[in-house]
Design an enzyme around this catalytic site. Structure first.
Site, PDB file in Angstrom:
ATOM      1  N   GLY A 163       0.750  -1.259   0.048  1.00  3.49           N
ATOM      2  CA  GLY A 163       0.113  -0.073   0.025  1.00  3.49           C
ATOM      3  C   GLY A 163       0.670   1.398  -0.093  1.00  3.49           C
TER       4      GLY A 163
ATOM      5  N   HIS B 114      10.003  28.964  12.602  1.00  2.00           N
ATOM      6  CA  HIS B 114       9.337  29.730  13.715  1.00  2.00           C
ATOM      7  C   HIS B 114       8.424  29.020  14.551  1.00  2.00           C
ATOM      8  CE1 HIS B 114      10.875  33.543  11.447  1.00  2.00           C
ATOM      9  NE2 HIS B 114      10.999  32.569  10.738  1.00  2.00           N
TER      10      HIS B 114
ATOM     11  N   LYS C 140      -7.825  -1.817  14.665  1.00  2.00           N
ATOM     12  CA  LYS C 140      -8.858  -2.057  13.819  1.00  2.00           C
ATOM     13  C   LYS C 140      -9.790  -2.902  14.336  1.00  2.00           C
ATOM     14  CE  LYS C 140      -6.369  -1.595   9.327  1.00  2.00           C
ATOM     15  NZ  LYS C 140      -5.862  -2.286   8.089  1.00  2.00           N
TER      16      LYS C 140
END
Ligand code: F6P
Length: 532
Positions: A252, A369, A497
């Site tokens: 994936g 920053h 899951k």
């Protein structure tokens, strides 16, 4: 071998590596692949350390494992799969065999089908029920989102197709806000899911289909699917001519080179997409041919191993001085941490060293920053990876690009050199004296001696993006081999899951939370009292 590296590192740990950095070191501790250059001169790695690291590559058999990957051996042993995302960018079509079959004819045929479809969307010969496609919505998550989303942003100057949007989160805010900006009659929805079972993606896909169904007669006619599970795409109602399949040997998080890259191809056009593939392919050729001390992926990997497993620096900052690479850190978080965030080696033994590092970052100069304070003066060392182009895409603003580059180079210089107490004192000697001068000066000391690498390239073109992504993919591979990890499975995502599926009826109030642990039950209770 780890012992040798650790004891050598201990010997040189206190050395200021700035003392090593002369003109010769810049040449000797950098490497080049085409126009891309990796500079690791601003690290404490010297000839001896590099030799030990290259010995580690040899002793671990990285070359043989690399060749096994490229030739289709099933190196993903826990899932019994080959690892062949490189075949997706093998544009010359040289044979690559899996289980005795050459996969290249199918790969190239799919690329041609994708190209024909992308052209049709772009020229209007494939249209929505309200006319030419104006918006493409890619619904996917993880590897089915991060790659194309990162690349579409990275190659914004090359866009000449419809607008592209990405929906990944199951949070309804994501899909609702994205669809609200689109006209259903001129929107193409791409459902990107290797498995076509991922709950977030399938939930968002059904929501999008319902949304489209409110306005057009045949919503499924404006859907395409990218998946290995073609039976499931048919069940969803997507006609086979708009289904672009791939095989289980494409992981994936390695999948943007094939069908999962369709949104990118529609955005920039098939020719530019092929240029992206050619960049990846060029890095493959380099990775397979270059000696270790000239090999960008291998060097990037051993620098990573040196900093994480040898020096013990737990995180790695990726800092692109290239705003269009703003999603690169998020993309690399999945690529690196889902691949090498594992405590067990291929043979089931516990890892003898730490797993891969925490990867994080933001584009410069924004990061300067925000969190650079900690990078410069915090108590933990964070190795930094800078990426910077010689040129931007807007000639008229080249002076602004030069300022960007100056900032990038200044940061690595500052990290290396730091500022000692004498210099800090001299900076404020006109304002303070005595104890107050000492106190104020100490706050202005920069320890320095903080390592960084810099990757430079002429311009962020499709080809260069392909080089960058393939470089990082192979770096992950090499680090995985050195750690003995299977970089291509992801069992660590499963438990959450499963528990989410079990919790769904509980949060819906259909099942009592009494069987849950006290903390989870209390959280369900408080959320339900607030309207869950
Ligand atoms: O949850 C992890 C994961 O399996 C990733 O590895 C993958 O990229 C993502 O989910 C999406 O999976 P799919 O493409 O099958 O929907």
């Amino acid at each position: 071998m780890w012992d040798k590296l650790v004891s050598y590192q201990a010997k040189i740990a206190d050395r200021r590596f700035e003392t090593l950095v002369d003109g010769a070191r810049a040449a000797g501790f950098s490497a080049q692949a085409g126009d891309m250059r990796l500079d690791y001169a601003k690290t404490n790695i010297d000839e001896t350390a590099r030799k030990l690291l290259c010995d580690l590559l040899d002793e671990t058999g990285v070359a043989a494992k690399r060749d096994a990957m490229f030739t289709g051996e099933k190196i993903n042993e826990t899932e019994g799969r080959a690892v062949l995302h490189t075949a997706l960018r093998n544009l010359d079509g040289d044979a690559v065999t899996v289980d005795g079959t050459d996969v290249m004819p199918e790969v190239l045929a799919t690329l041609d089908r994708m190209s024909a479809f992308a052209d049709a969307v772009r020229d209007g010969s494939f249209a929505g029920q309200g006319g030419q496609i104006t918006d493409v919505v890619n619904i996917g998550i993880g590897g089915s989102d991060l790659g194309p989303a990162m690349a579409v942003k990275a190659l914004a100057p090359y866009h000449d197709g419809p607008r592209c949007h990405f929906v990944s989160n199951v949070d309804p805010a994501d899909v609702a806000q994205t669809l609200a900006a689109c006209d259903p009659a001129t929107t193409l929805v791409i459902v990107a899911s290797k498995t076509f079972t991922t709950i977030e993606t399938m939930t968002n896909a059904r929501t999008a289909k319902a949304w489209m169904g409110e306005s057009v007669d045949e919503p499924a006619a404006q859907f395409a699917a990218l998946s290995t599970a073609e039976d499931k795409t048919a069940d969803f109602g997507i006609a086979s001519e708009r289904v672009f399949g791939f095989e289980d040997w494409v992981g994936g998080r390695y999948s943007m080179w094939g069908p999962i890259g369709l949104s990118l191809m529609i955005a920039i056009g098939p020719d530019a997409f092929r240029a992206f593939l050619r960049g990846g392919q060029a890095m493959d050729v380099h990775f397979r041919a270059a000696e270790w001390h000239e090999n960008l992926p291998a060097l990037l990997a051993v620098v990573g191993i040196w900093h994480n497993q040898v020096c013990g620096y737990a995180t790695r900052a990726v800092l692109p001085y290239d705003n269009n690479l703003s999603r690169l850190p998020a993309y690399l978080q999945q690529l690196e941490m889902e691949s090498n965030g594992k405590g067990v080696s291929m043979d089931g033994a516990d890892l003898p060293v730490h797993s891969g590092p925490v990867v994080w970052g933001e584009p410069g100069t924004n990061g300067q920053h925000a969190f650079y304070q900690l990078i410069h003066q915090g108590t933990r060392v964070v190795p930094c990876e800078f990426l910077v182009a010689a040129r931007g895409h807007d000639e008229s603003l080249h002076h602004q690009h030069q300022l960007l580059v100056a900032n990038c180079l200044a940061q690595s210089e500052a990290l290396m050199k730091g500022r000692d107490l004498d210099e800090a004192r001299s900076k404020v000697a006109d304002k303070f004296e005595g104890d107050e001068l000492e106190r104020q000066a100490k706050h202005r000391v920069f320890p320095g001696n903080r390592p960084s690498i810099t990757i430079t390239y002429p311009q962020l073109t499709p080809f260069v993006l392909g080089q960058i992504i393939a470089l990082y993919e192979h770096r992950v591979f090499v680090e995985g081999v050195l750690l003995g990890i299977n970089s291509y499975d992801q069992w660590g995502v499963e438990l959450g899951k499963e528990l989410a599926t079990a919790l769904q009826p509980v949060v819906e109030g259909k099942v009592s939370a009494a069987d849950k642990d006290g903390s989870t039950a209390a959280l369900v209770d408080v959320l339900q009292r607030h309207g869950l």
